[in-house]
Write a protein that holds these residues in place. Structure first.
Motif, short mmCIF file in Angstrom:
data_model
loop_
_atom_site.label_atom_id
_atom_site.label_comp_id
_atom_site.label_asym_id
_atom_site.label_seq_id
_atom_site.Cartn_x
_atom_site.Cartn_y
_atom_site.Cartn_z
N LEU A 50 0.82 -1.21 0.00
CA LEU A 50 0.00 0.00 0.00
C LEU A 50 0.85 1.26 0.00
O LEU A 50 0.56 2.23 -0.72
CB LEU A 50 -0.93 0.00 1.22
N ALA A 51 1.93 1.25 0.79
CA ALA A 51 2.81 2.43 0.85
C ALA A 51 3.40 2.74 -0.52
O ALA A 51 3.39 3.89 -0.96
CB ALA A 51 3.92 2.20 1.88
N GLY A 52 3.93 1.73 -1.19
CA GLY A 52 4.51 1.95 -2.51
C GLY A 52 3.49 2.39 -3.54
O GLY A 52 3.73 3.31 -4.32
N ALA A 53 2.31 1.74 -3.52
CA ALA A 53 1.30 2.03 -4.54
C ALA A 53 0.66 3.40 -4.35
O ALA A 53 0.33 4.08 -5.33
CB ALA A 53 0.23 0.94 -4.53
N VAL A 54 0.48 3.82 -3.11
CA VAL A 54 -0.16 5.12 -2.85
C VAL A 54 0.86 6.25 -2.87
O VAL A 54 0.65 7.28 -3.51
CB VAL A 54 -0.92 5.10 -1.51
N LEU A 55 1.99 6.05 -2.21
CA LEU A 55 2.94 7.14 -2.04
C LEU A 55 3.94 7.28 -3.19
O LEU A 55 4.59 8.31 -3.31
CB LEU A 55 3.73 6.95 -0.74
N GLY A 56 4.13 6.24 -3.99
CA GLY A 56 5.18 6.26 -5.00
C GLY A 56 6.46 5.70 -4.42
O GLY A 56 6.55 5.39 -3.22
N TRP A 57 7.47 5.58 -5.25
CA TRP A 57 8.67 4.84 -4.83
C TRP A 57 9.45 5.52 -3.71
O TRP A 57 9.87 4.88 -2.76
CB TRP A 57 9.55 4.52 -6.02
N ARG A 58 9.67 6.83 -3.79
CA ARG A 58 10.49 7.50 -2.78
C ARG A 58 9.81 7.56 -1.42
O ARG A 58 10.38 7.20 -0.40
CB ARG A 58 10.84 8.92 -3.23
N ARG A 59 8.57 8.05 -1.41
CA ARG A 59 7.86 8.18 -0.14
C ARG A 59 7.50 6.82 0.44
O ARG A 59 7.52 6.62 1.66
CB ARG A 59 6.62 9.05 -0.32
N GLY A 60 7.17 5.85 -0.44
CA GLY A 60 6.86 4.50 0.03
C GLY A 60 8.06 3.86 0.71
O GLY A 60 7.94 3.29 1.80
N ALA A 61 9.23 3.96 0.07
CA ALA A 61 10.45 3.41 0.67
C ALA A 61 10.78 4.15 1.96
O ALA A 61 11.24 3.53 2.94
CB ALA A 61 11.61 3.50 -0.32
N VAL A 105 9.86 -0.66 -5.63
CA VAL A 105 9.48 -1.30 -6.89
C VAL A 105 7.98 -1.18 -7.13
O VAL A 105 7.54 -0.89 -8.25
CB VAL A 105 9.94 -2.78 -6.92
N VAL A 106 7.19 -1.38 -6.08
CA VAL A 106 5.73 -1.21 -6.22
C VAL A 106 5.43 0.20 -6.72
O VAL A 106 4.64 0.39 -7.66
CB VAL A 106 5.00 -1.48 -4.88
N GLY A 107 6.05 1.19 -6.10
CA GLY A 107 5.80 2.58 -6.49
C GLY A 107 6.22 2.88 -7.92
O GLY A 107 5.49 3.55 -8.66
N LEU A 108 7.37 2.37 -8.31
CA LEU A 108 7.86 2.60 -9.67
C LEU A 108 6.92 2.01 -10.72
O LEU A 108 6.62 2.64 -11.73
CB LEU A 108 9.26 2.02 -9.84
N ILE A 109 6.47 0.79 -10.47
CA ILE A 109 5.60 0.13 -11.46
C ILE A 109 4.20 0.72 -11.43
O ILE A 109 3.61 1.02 -12.47
CB ILE A 109 5.56 -1.39 -11.21
N ALA A 110 3.63 0.90 -10.23
CA ALA A 110 2.24 1.38 -10.12
C ALA A 110 2.07 2.76 -10.73
O ALA A 110 1.08 3.04 -11.39
CB ALA A 110 1.81 1.41 -8.66
N HIS A 111 3.06 3.62 -10.52
CA HIS A 111 2.93 4.99 -11.03
C HIS A 111 3.52 5.14 -12.42
O HIS A 111 3.29 6.15 -13.08
CB HIS A 111 3.54 5.97 -10.03
#
Length: 197
Positions: A50-61, A105-111
């Motif tokens: 959820l963190a990666g998908a909502v916040l994006g890669w930098r903020r999620g990490a 990785v979630v953030g990079l792919i999702a966004h």
């Protein structure tokens, strides 16, 4: 303002990071859930997705790093009330450290480089980042710590796969629902319709 300059995050970013760190910690309160062949499943990787998908890669990490710093100082914020530096020396250390890579990785792919958020991209992101990337760090560390051949450690981790796939599906549904209902949570003013298709 000084904090924003040193971290590269604005005040709203820091607030979002704190919220998702709290979500990851709260999911640890649930405790281990009995899984296949008696192997427990924890809900905290759902928070990582959820963190990666909502916040994006930098903020999620960054949200995951906040949790890991709290673990390192000894707070019992991991599932089962675990905390302290010993966590980073045990057989699950690689999986916990892999959360940082997983959220990124979630953030990079999702966004997808600023493209519109779509459910199928979020689903792929949760599987690739929230499962495969974490396993890519976790399995070798588990093999090293336990003195197992890499193949044997990889095979033993497959018992977690059904639970992780369920978490990826739940994360996808939640992310799409939140994007439609409250797109500002993503740090964007894109219309809710962007999550369709």
């Amino acid at each position: 303002m000084r904090m924003a300059r040193t971290t590269g995050f604005e005040g709203r970013d820091i607030a979002r990071i704190a919220v998702f760190a709290a979500i990851i910690i709260a999911l640890g309160i649930v405790g281990p859930i009995p899984g296949p062949v008696g192997v427990p499943i924890t809900a905290q990787t759902l928070g990582v997705m959820l963190a990666g998908a909502v916040l994006g890669w930098r903020r999620g990490a960054a949200a995951v790093l906040v949790v890991l710093v709290l673990v390192a100082v000894g707070l019992p914020v991991l599932s089962g009330g675990r905390g302290g530096l010993g966590v980073f020396a045990g057989p699950t250390a690689g999986y916990v450290l892999g959360w940082v890579l997983g959220a990124a990785v979630v953030g990079l792919i999702a966004h997808g480089g600023g493209r519109r958020l779509r459910w199928w991209r979020v689903a792929i992101a949760c599987v690739v980042g929230g499962i495969l990337a974490i396993y890519a760090v976790g399995v070798p560390v588990q093999a090293l710590v336990m003195g197992l051949p890499l193949g044997e450690a990889a095979l033993s981790s497959l018992v977690f796969l059904p639970g992780d796939l369920i978490k990826a599906a739940v994360a996808t549904v939640l992310v799409v629902a939140v994007h439609r209902a409250y797109p500002v949570a993503f740090g964007s003013s894109r219309p809710a319709a962007a999550a369709r298709g």
